[in-house]
Design a protein around this motif. Structure first.
Motif, PDB file in Angstrom:
ATOM      1  N   GLU A   6     -17.408  27.514   4.608  1.00 13.18           N
ATOM      2  CA  GLU A   6     -17.756  27.201   5.996  1.00 13.18           C
ATOM      3  C   GLU A   6     -16.562  26.516   6.656  1.00 13.18           C
ATOM      4  N   TYR A   7     -16.139  27.091   7.760  1.00 13.01           N
ATOM      5  CA  TYR A   7     -14.972  26.591   8.490  1.00 13.01           C
ATOM      6  C   TYR A   7     -15.441  25.999   9.813  1.00 13.01           C
ATOM      7  N   PHE A   8     -15.244  24.701   9.981  1.00 11.96           N
ATOM      8  CA  PHE A   8     -15.644  24.004  11.203  1.00 11.96           C
ATOM      9  C   PHE A   8     -14.434  23.898  12.125  1.00 11.96           C
ATOM     10  N   THR A   9     -14.617  24.254  13.399  1.00 10.56           N
ATOM     11  CA  THR A   9     -13.465  24.331  14.292  1.00 10.56           C
ATOM     12  C   THR A   9     -13.903  24.155  15.736  1.00 10.56           C
ATOM     13  N   ASN A  10     -12.925  24.290  16.644  1.00  8.70           N
ATOM     14  CA  ASN A  10     -13.177  24.247  18.080  1.00  8.70           C
ATOM     15  C   ASN A  10     -12.019  24.944  18.779  1.00  8.70           C
ATOM     16  N   ALA A  11     -12.325  25.749  19.777  1.00  6.54           N
ATOM     17  CA  ALA A  11     -11.300  26.574  20.426  1.00  6.54           C
ATOM     18  C   ALA A  11     -10.368  25.781  21.324  1.00  6.54           C
ATOM     19  N   TYR A  12     -10.698  24.514  21.586  1.00  7.96           N
ATOM     20  CA  TYR A  12      -9.856  23.706  22.475  1.00  7.96           C
ATOM     21  C   TYR A  12      -9.083  22.630  21.725  1.00  7.96           C
ATOM     22  N   LEU A  13      -9.121  22.641  20.412  1.00  8.70           N
ATOM     23  CA  LEU A  13      -8.460  21.581  19.657  1.00  8.70           C
ATOM     24  C   LEU A  13      -6.988  21.931  19.449  1.00  8.70           C
ATOM     25  N   GLY A  14      -6.111  21.115  20.016  1.00  2.47           N
ATOM     26  CA  GLY A  14      -4.688  21.345  19.855  1.00  2.47           C
ATOM     27  C   GLY A  14      -4.164  22.363  20.844  1.00  2.47           C
ATOM     28  N   ASP A  15      -3.076  23.021  20.468  1.00  2.00           N
ATOM     29  CA  ASP A  15      -2.463  24.016  21.339  1.00  2.00           C
ATOM     30  C   ASP A  15      -1.904  25.142  20.485  1.00  2.00           C
ATOM     31  N   GLU A  16      -0.951  25.897  21.029  1.00  2.00           N
ATOM     32  CA  GLU A  16      -0.454  27.068  20.312  1.00  2.00           C
ATOM     33  C   GLU A  16       0.424  26.719  19.123  1.00  2.00           C
ATOM     34  N   THR A  17       0.814  25.452  18.993  1.00  2.00           N
ATOM     35  CA  THR A  17       1.683  25.080  17.872  1.00  2.00           C
ATOM     36  C   THR A  17       0.960  24.282  16.798  1.00  2.00           C
ATOM     37  N   ALA A  18      -0.026  23.494  17.172  1.00  2.00           N
ATOM     38  CA  ALA A  18      -0.685  22.630  16.190  1.00  2.00           C
ATOM     39  C   ALA A  18      -2.138  22.410  16.588  1.00  2.00           C
ATOM     40  N   GLY A  19      -2.958  22.105  15.570  1.00  2.00           N
ATOM     41  CA  GLY A  19      -4.377  21.878  15.799  1.00  2.00           C
ATOM     42  C   GLY A  19      -5.206  22.921  15.088  1.00  2.00           C
ATOM     43  N   ALA A  20      -6.166  23.510  15.807  1.00  2.00           N
ATOM     44  CA  ALA A  20      -7.041  24.505  15.196  1.00  2.00           C
ATOM     45  C   ALA A  20      -6.293  25.766  14.787  1.00  2.00           C
ATOM     46  N   ILE A  21      -5.137  26.019  15.407  1.00  2.00           N
ATOM     47  CA  ILE A  21      -4.418  27.259  15.136  1.00  2.00           C
ATOM     48  C   ILE A  21      -4.027  27.374  13.663  1.00  2.00           C
TER      49      ILE A  21
END
Length: 740
Positions: A490-505
């Motif tokens: 199970e992968y918990f995430t959010n589409a607005y966390l961080g940006d194109e370089t770091a965070g959920a990406i």
């Protein structure tokens, strides 16, 4: 120190235990804060721990350091705009924050702007302040101050001898007089005649600016001392001794004072004529840009015609430095677009294009072309719009808004294939993704021989335009790595966390690698979207229930079989490290035998998902069975720049986010389900409304409808007390012919 565009700026270094940055900071002596910082600067310093605890910071000046126990959030838009317009004056370092009274009040502070200095010294020993002004032999004056609401106040007297109080400030350039006080004295433009601190008449050095001063003082508020007064007066403030020593350091500049007073008189008239007269007479005056903007505002308020609006916009253009004119016109276009003032947008755009080659920001002219194109489309002037949009796309080929607007043009022209290709380029950008998804749905059915629109279609088209990560091989069990069970990841995430370089990406790419490595026979994947830092349209009540049960606080994390944690948030370059770490955790879980078996039968028919899950296993206390509908791929471009979200858990098919008690008969339990896809979408939208009602923020209800071709049924058994998963399985429902 230096004064830049009417603000007091100090340069220093800021350090934390992990980093040190050179920065520019505002000095706002009347500001009720310690150290305010832009979030990006704070992130670079790691000014907070992972659990939100403040990390002490240090300001490093040439002769001393200042310790700051915690930072506060400042006005980020102000810092960014100021840096954009005054980057040359600021040098290599951006404006990222502000020093306020809480940091300066323990010190004896001397503002000596004529020498470009701010001196801090230990305060004197406490003693009774003088009862009135004390004039020294050198002409300086020492006056008592009062401390009200954490601000230092000078005692002042008007020309008629009546008393008042003036706060000492450095946050604004102009010295303010309270608007009500000025009007009561018959001087709505602020020219009250005299305002003295001891033997020093402030009106000899500055034109008082009438403004609303929302402060209180027992002696009555006269106003706030500004930077323009401090450019002529050296002021030493000792809060412990309750005194201020003031010394003349620079002569008055009558021409500057007269220009300022002329503007305040023109402003007080609240008519366009006096402002135009001011701009013609005082060309290049400090307040000319403000006068030009006020002229435009009044022209719009009075319903001016197109020529009057264009003339007012031209004044704004001409009172802006030549290398910032296109940038200024762009900002004006953005502001006026929001207000629906198309005439201003078009006038500003034409001027912005004219000066584009000279602007210090090369992309500004392309953005101006884009804004012009968008406005002209809305006005039905498509051919001119197309010309501007092509110019914009030439300079900014990957800009989502420009590509979307070009798609709109081609769609209106009936050129659907070209519209579709532009919408595909827009769908991968967070600023236009939601609109582009809807546009693709409109255009795709109009293509002559195109296949049905799906995530798979879009994914092929954006290949190479977005980041992705795949494993080099597929997992095959062997003696070293046997497969004794099917693992639930199970992968918990959010589409607005961080940006194109770091965070959920980083976590999303690592998760993508895991999915490409493990067949569902060995590892079943579910992605849960949580509403942190803000809701995205894939958030579900099921995700919240699973997070609470498993004790997931970090919004980006992998959890294997309800217990073993793997990394989630990371830089995109760290995707392989996330993948390798999680792969090892999955391999370890695969070796753990299970007593549970699953048989899943499901079909899609007439817009419904129906079927039965048969679970076989021992009856144990505290066991729960859960059946979930998931979607293999969901299109939603968020701030994290993840465009296609994998294995998204959509809803519980048991009707309960916590599942059903496992109550087998003869070791077997059947769970039946029959639900329409419209009902599932409505559940999703209802939950998004609930999140908004809870004050967590709103999410555009797009991508809430499940594509039956992407649907998967996942079943698992777990212990309610701990969340530990004892077995899992996944199956694809059968599809009718028209959906295959």
């Amino acid at each position: 120190m230096q004064v830049v565009a009417g603000r007091l700026i100090v340069s220093c270094d800021i350090s934390s235990p992990t980093n040190r940055l050179p920065v520019n900071l505002l000095v706002e002596y009347e500001g009720l804060h310690g150290l305010q910082l832009h979030n990006r600067a704070a992130a670079g310093l790691r000014a907070e721990t992972a659990d939100g605890q403040a990390v002490p910071l240090t300001l490093h000046f040439p002769d001393f350091d200042l310790s700051v126990p915690r930072r506060e959030l400042g006005d980020e838009d102000l810092y960014e705009d100021f840096t954009k317009y005054h980057s040359i004056e600021l040098g290599e370092n951006a404006l990222v924050g502000s020093i306020g009274a809480e940091l300066l009040e323990p010190w004896k502070v001397t503002f000596d702007l004529a020498a470009g200095r701010l001196d801090l010294a230990p305060p004197g020993s406490a003693q009774a302040p003088p009862s009135g002004p004390v004039i020294d032999g050198d002409g300086s004056v020492t006056v008592p101050i009062s401390l009200i609401n954490d601000r230092a106040w000078l005692s002042v007297r008007f020309g008629d001898g009546s008393p008042g109080a003036m706060a000492i400030g450095t946050g604004l350039y102009d010295t303010l007089i309270d608007r009500v006080v000025a009007e009561q004295r018959g001087a709505p433009a602020g020219d009250i005649g005299a305002l003295r601190v001891g033997n020093i008449d402030l009106c000899e050095y500055v034109a008082l600016r009438p403004e609303d001063v929302v402060e209180v003082h027992p002696d009555g508020v006269a106003g706030v001392l500004g930077i323009n007064a401090l450019e002529h007066l050296k002021v030493e403030v000792d809060r412990v001794r309750r005194t201020a020593r003031i010394e003349r350091t620079a002569p008055a500049v009558p021409a500057s004072i007269e220009a300022d007073r002329a503007f305040f008189r023109a402003r007080a008239a609240e008519e366009t004529g006096p402002l135009i007269a001011f701009l013609n007479e005082f060309e290049g005056a400090r307040l000319a840009p403000e006068a030009a903007k006020l002229l435009l505002d009044l022209t719009l308020d009075f319903g001016g015609d197109g020529d009057e609006i264009a003339a007012a916009v031209k004044w704004i253009f001409e009172t802006t430095p030549e290398d910032l004119r296109t940038t200024r016109m762009l900002d004006l276009m953005v502001e006026m677009s929001d207000l629906g003032e198309d005439e201003v947008v078009l006038a500003a755009g034409a001027l912005g294009v004219e000066s584009g080659r000279d602007d210090r920001y090369p992309n500004a002219v392309h953005e101006v072309h884009g804004r012009l194109g968008r406005t002209l489309i809305e006005r039905g002037e498509r051919r001119d719009a197309w010309r501007h949009l092509l110019s914009a796309a030439f300079g900014l080929p990957e800009d989502g808004r420009i590509n979307y607007d070009l798609g709109r043009f081609y769609e209106l022209e009936g050129r659907n294939q070209r519209a579709f290709s532009r919408y595909v380029q827009a769908v991968i950008r967070p600023e236009t993704g939601a609109e582009a998804i809807e546009a693709l749905g409109r255009v795709q059915p109009l293509l002559e021989d195109g296949e049905a629109l799906s995530v798979d279609t879009i994914e092929r088209m954006i290949a190479g335009k977005v980041r992705n990560f795949g494993a080099a091989s597929r997992f095959e069990p062997d003696l070293e790595h046997p497969a004794q069970r099917t693992v639930l990841c199970e992968y918990f995430t959010n589409a607005y966390l961080g940006d194109e370089t770091a965070g959920a990406i980083g976590g999303a790419l690592g998760n993508e690698g895991l999915i490409s490595h493990f067949d569902p026979e060995y590892v079943v994947f579910l992605s849960h979207h949580l509403p942190s830092p803000q809701p995205d349209p894939l958030c579900t009540s099921l995700a919240r229930a699973r997070a609470e049960l498993l004790g997931v606080g970090d919004p980006v994390v992998h959890v294997f079989d309800g217990g073993v944690r793997g990394p989630g948030a990371a830089r995109w370059r760290q995707a392989e490290a996330v993948y390798q770490s999680c792969r090892e955790l999955a391999l370890a879980r695969l070796t753990q035998p299970t007593d549970f078996r699953f048989e899943i039968g499901a079909e899609v028919l007439d817009g419904r998902l129906r079927g039965t899950v048969t679970v076989t296993g021992p009856e144990l206390d505290d066991l729960v069975v859960q059946v979930v509908v998931a979607e293999k791929g969901v299109l939603f471009p968020g701030k994290s720049t993840v465009v296609v979200h994998r294995c998204v858990a959509r809803a519980a098919l048991t009707g309960d986010d916590l599942g059903l008690p496992f109550t087998p008969e003869g070791g077997v339990m059947d769970v039946d389900f029959d639900v329409s896809f419209d009902e599932l979408a409505q559940r999703q939208e209802d939950f998004l409304e609930q999140l908004e009602a809870e004050g967590l923020g709103s999410a555009t209800p797009i991508s809430t409808q499940i594509d039956p071709r992407q649907a998967r049924v996942v079943a698992f058994v777990f212990r309610r007390s701990s969340g530990a998963v004892l077995g899992a399985a996944q199956a694809e429902p059968s599809l009718p012919e028209e959906l295959r």
